[in-house]
Design a protein around this motif. Structure first.
Motif, PDB file in Angstrom:
ATOM      1  N   THR A  95       1.021  -1.194  -0.433  1.00  0.00           N
ATOM      2  CA  THR A  95       0.057  -0.290   0.201  1.00  0.00           C
ATOM      3  C   THR A  95       0.895   1.479  -0.179  1.00  0.00           C
ATOM      4  O   THR A  95       0.703   2.048  -0.382  1.00  0.00           O
ATOM      5  CB  THR A  95      -1.015   0.079   1.433  1.00  0.00           C
ATOM      6  OG1 THR A  95      -1.262  -1.116   1.113  1.00  0.00           O
ATOM      7  CG2 THR A  95      -2.049   1.025   1.121  1.00  0.00           C
TER       8      THR A  95
ATOM      9  N   HIS B 186       1.782   2.520  -3.514  1.00  0.00           N
ATOM     10  CA  HIS B 186       0.416   3.379  -4.172  1.00  0.00           C
ATOM     11  C   HIS B 186       0.439   5.428  -3.547  1.00  0.00           C
ATOM     12  O   HIS B 186      -0.697   5.724  -4.011  1.00  0.00           O
ATOM     13  CB  HIS B 186      -0.884   2.413  -3.962  1.00  0.00           C
ATOM     14  CG  HIS B 186      -0.633   0.980  -4.578  1.00  0.00           C
ATOM     15  ND1 HIS B 186      -0.194  -0.146  -4.262  1.00  0.00           N
ATOM     16  CD2 HIS B 186      -0.685   0.564  -6.450  1.00  0.00           C
ATOM     17  CE1 HIS B 186       0.278  -1.188  -4.802  1.00  0.00           C
ATOM     18  NE2 HIS B 186      -0.195  -0.124  -6.464  1.00  0.00           N
TER      19      HIS B 186
ATOM     20  N   TYR C  18       0.602   6.888  -6.621  1.00  0.00           N
ATOM     21  CA  TYR C  18      -0.514   7.593  -7.055  1.00  0.00           C
ATOM     22  C   TYR C  18      -1.726   8.261  -6.855  1.00  0.00           C
ATOM     23  O   TYR C  18      -2.108   8.879  -6.968  1.00  0.00           O
ATOM     24  CB  TYR C  18      -1.537   6.179  -7.655  1.00  0.00           C
ATOM     25  CG  TYR C  18      -2.594   5.807  -8.088  1.00  0.00           C
ATOM     26  CD1 TYR C  18      -4.178   5.926  -7.539  1.00  0.00           C
ATOM     27  CD2 TYR C  18      -3.315   6.924  -9.528  1.00  0.00           C
ATOM     28  CE1 TYR C  18      -4.870   5.882  -7.620  1.00  0.00           C
ATOM     29  CE2 TYR C  18      -4.526   6.673  -9.651  1.00  0.00           C
ATOM     30  CZ  TYR C  18      -5.465   6.528  -8.757  1.00  0.00           C
ATOM     31  OH  TYR C  18      -6.889   6.417  -9.983  1.00  0.00           O
TER      32      TYR C  18
ATOM     33  N   TYR D  90      -1.028   8.302 -12.190  1.00  0.00           N
ATOM     34  CA  TYR D  90      -0.611   7.313 -12.411  1.00  0.00           C
ATOM     35  C   TYR D  90       0.880   6.877 -13.503  1.00  0.00           C
ATOM     36  O   TYR D  90       1.761   6.152 -12.765  1.00  0.00           O
ATOM     37  CB  TYR D  90      -1.684   6.472 -13.128  1.00  0.00           C
ATOM     38  CG  TYR D  90      -1.585   4.995 -13.372  1.00  0.00           C
ATOM     39  CD1 TYR D  90      -1.461   4.282 -12.344  1.00  0.00           C
ATOM     40  CD2 TYR D  90      -1.982   4.282 -14.190  1.00  0.00           C
ATOM     41  CE1 TYR D  90      -1.127   2.878 -11.979  1.00  0.00           C
ATOM     42  CE2 TYR D  90      -1.924   2.711 -14.006  1.00  0.00           C
ATOM     43  CZ  TYR D  90      -1.693   2.354 -13.311  1.00  0.00           C
ATOM     44  OH  TYR D  90      -1.188   0.823 -13.534  1.00  0.00           O
TER      45      TYR D  90
ATOM     46  N   LEU E  75       3.211   6.544 -10.372  1.00  0.00           N
ATOM     47  CA  LEU E  75       3.814   5.430 -10.311  1.00  0.00           C
ATOM     48  C   LEU E  75       4.175   3.682 -10.756  1.00  0.00           C
ATOM     49  O   LEU E  75       5.267   3.643 -10.962  1.00  0.00           O
ATOM     50  CB  LEU E  75       2.055   4.851  -9.527  1.00  0.00           C
ATOM     51  CG  LEU E  75       1.867   3.654  -8.776  1.00  0.00           C
ATOM     52  CD1 LEU E  75       2.683   3.207  -7.463  1.00  0.00           C
ATOM     53  CD2 LEU E  75       0.209   2.940  -8.889  1.00  0.00           C
TER      54      LEU E  75
ATOM     55  N   ARG F  27       7.114   2.025 -10.778  1.00  0.00           N
ATOM     56  CA  ARG F  27       6.779   0.206  -9.854  1.00  0.00           C
ATOM     57  C   ARG F  27       6.629  -0.409 -11.693  1.00  0.00           C
ATOM     58  O   ARG F  27       5.908  -0.963 -11.987  1.00  0.00           O
ATOM     59  CB  ARG F  27       5.774  -0.129  -9.715  1.00  0.00           C
ATOM     60  CG  ARG F  27       4.576  -1.025  -9.833  1.00  0.00           C
ATOM     61  CD  ARG F  27       3.003  -1.064  -9.558  1.00  0.00           C
ATOM     62  NE  ARG F  27       2.435  -0.995 -11.313  1.00  0.00           N
ATOM     63  CZ  ARG F  27       1.751  -0.616 -11.488  1.00  0.00           C
ATOM     64  NH1 ARG F  27       0.566  -0.371 -11.029  1.00  0.00           N
ATOM     65  NH2 ARG F  27       1.593  -0.346 -13.014  1.00  0.00           N
TER      66      ARG F  27
ATOM     67  N   VAL G 131       1.291  -5.560  -4.570  1.00  0.00           N
ATOM     68  CA  VAL G 131       1.166  -4.826  -5.913  1.00  0.00           C
ATOM     69  C   VAL G 131       0.403  -5.388  -7.186  1.00  0.00           C
ATOM     70  O   VAL G 131       0.020  -4.621  -7.879  1.00  0.00           O
ATOM     71  CB  VAL G 131       3.000  -4.959  -6.260  1.00  0.00           C
ATOM     72  CG1 VAL G 131       3.239  -4.092  -7.057  1.00  0.00           C
ATOM     73  CG2 VAL G 131       2.882  -3.289  -4.520  1.00  0.00           C
TER      74      VAL G 131
ATOM     75  N   LEU H  31      -3.001  -4.993  -7.389  1.00  0.00           N
ATOM     76  CA  LEU H  31      -3.665  -3.219  -7.872  1.00  0.00           C
ATOM     77  C   LEU H  31      -2.626  -3.130  -9.285  1.00  0.00           C
ATOM     78  O   LEU H  31      -3.894  -1.647  -9.708  1.00  0.00           O
ATOM     79  CB  LEU H  31      -2.590  -2.111  -6.522  1.00  0.00           C
ATOM     80  CG  LEU H  31      -3.480  -2.695  -5.293  1.00  0.00           C
ATOM     81  CD1 LEU H  31      -2.467  -2.383  -4.077  1.00  0.00           C
ATOM     82  CD2 LEU H  31      -5.248  -2.144  -5.863  1.00  0.00           C
TER      83      LEU H  31
ATOM     84  N   LEU I 119      -6.000  -1.401 -11.166  1.00  0.00           N
ATOM     85  CA  LEU I 119      -5.471   0.553 -11.551  1.00  0.00           C
ATOM     86  C   LEU I 119      -5.611   0.638 -12.996  1.00  0.00           C
ATOM     87  O   LEU I 119      -6.306   1.418 -13.936  1.00  0.00           O
ATOM     88  CB  LEU I 119      -3.698   1.062 -11.068  1.00  0.00           C
ATOM     89  CG  LEU I 119      -4.049   1.359 -10.126  1.00  0.00           C
ATOM     90  CD1 LEU I 119      -2.763   1.540  -8.654  1.00  0.00           C
ATOM     91  CD2 LEU I 119      -5.295   2.410  -9.418  1.00  0.00           C
TER      92      LEU I 119
END
Lengths: 60, 84, 150, 246
Positions: D143, D146, D149, D154, D157, D161, D227, D230, D234
């Motif tokens: 978490t 994120h 983000y 985005y 991020l 990542r 990750v 998500l 996302l």
């Protein structure tokens, strides 16, 4: 990466690393050598992520 | 008398669970679910189960709302595209 | 029944009840503010419980909540941004009172634990909690249309 | 089967279930009784192996095989999500618009990002000492990532990542849990048996023999699995859009 930016980057990483090591020492209860080693490596990962995060946000 | 905090925590959890079921809109339900997760974390702490409480807080406070809200956003966007 | 657990019960009943009532009823903007306040109220009660039960390891729960609570509110502020544009939820009075309660609890516990690393940990949790609470309410009240980054 | 008959059947079934539940509840030992047969044995075995947190000892030592099951459940769930949420033929990836975020929110996200990661790793590392462990710490670490983000957009991020790396870490961590188990077999004892490493001194980071290693493996697995999970959500919510008119 001129010498100056490399220096700035190293300074930033070192600053983050020192802060996060202090944070680790605050978190743990008993302090011994293994805790310090793990704390130093975790702080290094945290410093790298902090720098990568800052650069990814500013660099458009 | 230390049970008073257990009773309060259980009552609040029951109330928030009922509120979560009663709320129909997914976005608002995600909000109530976040508070429900929080109260469940308190219930586990009060019943001396900190590991479970930690799991509930870790998952319920940020991860579940993010998953629900992303799904709501995707469904709502897909809805708007369909009408165009 | 030591005083700490009694204080935690009172805080949980008052704050938790109000936050739950706020999040379950009323307009969306007030619900989001209530969710933000629920974190700010329940984290100190967890700290009080940790002190009341005499287990310092429970402080990790409050630490985790102080970290992830505001993140949850940021999720709602971000993903409900378009629905919140209508009525801006600017409940700054409530935010500051809740932050005040959190600060008071942390300071009392610091006074009790005495100068040690545990006290620094409590201060870290207090700082995270209050900064998170303020930033989350800043994000809720129009933070996500803010200044464009340079 | 008319609607009324169905409801009636539901009523009978419900009443039967309620009766059995009440009967069962009457036989349950009183809340908080002194003797806990399972609890005493679990605590004794945990202290014998110098693991301070009994829950972690149960999770990663006495019932490590169940944790292998839990880990593969999470792995399969994330695998299913990745397959379901992948980009379909008639969809294209629109570049995520940079969002304007207030400066204090952005600064808070950039500040809390490393702190949350360090906290997550702290919870993983001290799994066998204080409440916490691989599962909780892994979720916190994931978490934390994120926050980029939430604090920015985005694209920021995605830059930090790379999904491929996290998918590989996910499977590597799962395999390392298995390899640690097989090491027990190779050493002549049972699968996932905690007899390989010395148990170390009580209440220190190296105590508990295999428990901290299994903890770290689970921590890495849960962090990268969340990750990847998500990332799938996302991508669908922010980037992937349907072709117009299809």
């Amino acid at each position: 990466m001129t010498r100056r930016t490399a220096l700035a980057a190293a300074a930033e990483l070192l600053a983050w690393w020192a802060g996060l090591v202090l944070l680790w020492l605050v978190f743990i209860s008993t302090v011994d050598t293994l805790e310090r080693i793990v704390g130093a490596s975790v702080a290094a990962v945290g410093a790298l992520l902090a720098r990568a995060g800052r650069r990814s946000v500013i660099w458009r | 008398m230390a049970d008073a905090v257990i009773v309060v925590a259980l009552l609040l959890t029951a109330a928030s669970a009922t509120a979560a079921v009663a709320t129909r809109d997914p976005a608002r339900q995600a909000l109530v679910l976040a508070v429900l997760g929080l109260l469940l974390g308190v219930v586990f702490t009060v019943l001396q189960a900190p590991d479970v409480g930690l799991s509930q807080l870790a998952v319920g406070s940020a991860l579940t709302p993010l998953l629900i809200m992303l799904s709501v956003r995707k469904v709502r966007r897909r809805g708007k595209e369909g009408d165009k | 029944m030591n005083g700490w657990i009694l204080a935690a019960t009172v805080l949980l009943t008052a704050g938790g009840g109000a936050a739950l009532w706020g999040v379950a009823t009323g307009p969306l903007s007030r619900r989001v503010v209530a969710q933000n306040l629920s974190t700010t109220v329940i984290c100190p009660s967890l700290l009080l419980l940790a002190q009341g039960y005499g287990r310092t390891s429970y402080v990790d729960l409050a630490l985790l909540l102080a970290l992830l609570g505001p993140v949850g509110t940021l999720v709602f502020a971000r993903l409900l941004a378009d629905e919140l544009t209508g009525d801006r939820p600017a409940a700054w009075g409530l935010t500051w009172t809740a932050a005040g309660v959190g600060a008071a609890v942390v300071l009392v516990l610091c006074a009790v634990t005495g100068p040690s690393r545990a006290m620094v940990k409590l201060l870290v949790i207090g700082a995270l909690l209050i900064s998170g609470n303020v930033v989350a309410s800043r994000a809720l009240s129009g933070g996500l249309r803010g200044v464009r980054d340079g | 089967m008319s609607r009324r008959l169905r409801l009636w059947l539901l009523g009978v079934g419900g009443a039967g279930l309620a009766a059995l539940l009440v009967a069962a509840c009457l036989d349950v030992p009183a809340f908080g009784r002194r003797s806990h047969p399972y609890g005493e044995r679990a605590v004794r075995a945990s202290l014998a192996r110098h693991t301070a947190n009994v829950v972690s000892s149960v999770n990663f030592d006495q019932r490590a095989y169940d944790t292998l099951g839990e880990m593969s459940i999470l792995f399969a769930a994330v695998l299913g999500c990745v397959v379901l949420l992948r980009q379909a033929g008639d969809e294209h990836r629109a570049d995520p618009r940079p969002a304007e975020v207030a400066l204090p929110v952005r600064r808070y996200a950039l500040l809390v990002l490393p702190v949350a990661l360090v906290t997550g790793l702290y919870v993983i590392a001290h799994g066998q000492l204080s409440p916490g462990g691989g599962f909780q710490g892994g979720v916190v670490a994931a978490t934390a990532l994120h926050l980029l983000y939430l604090g920015a957009d985005y694209r920021a991020l995605e830059r930090v990542r790379p999904t491929g790396v996290f998918e590989v870490t996910d499977s590597l961590a799962a395999c390392s849990y298995l390899v640690l188990g097989l090491a027990g077999l190779l050493a002549g004892t049972a699968f996932l048996a905690n007899t390989l490493l010395p148990y170390g001194t009580f209440n220190t980071l190296s105590s508990g023999g295999l428990v901290p290693l299994l903890n770290a493996a689970i921590g890495m697995e849960v962090a990268s699995a969340v990750v990847v999970l998500l990332a799938g959500f996302l991508d669908q919510a922010v980037e992937i859009e349907r072709e117009k008119g299809s």
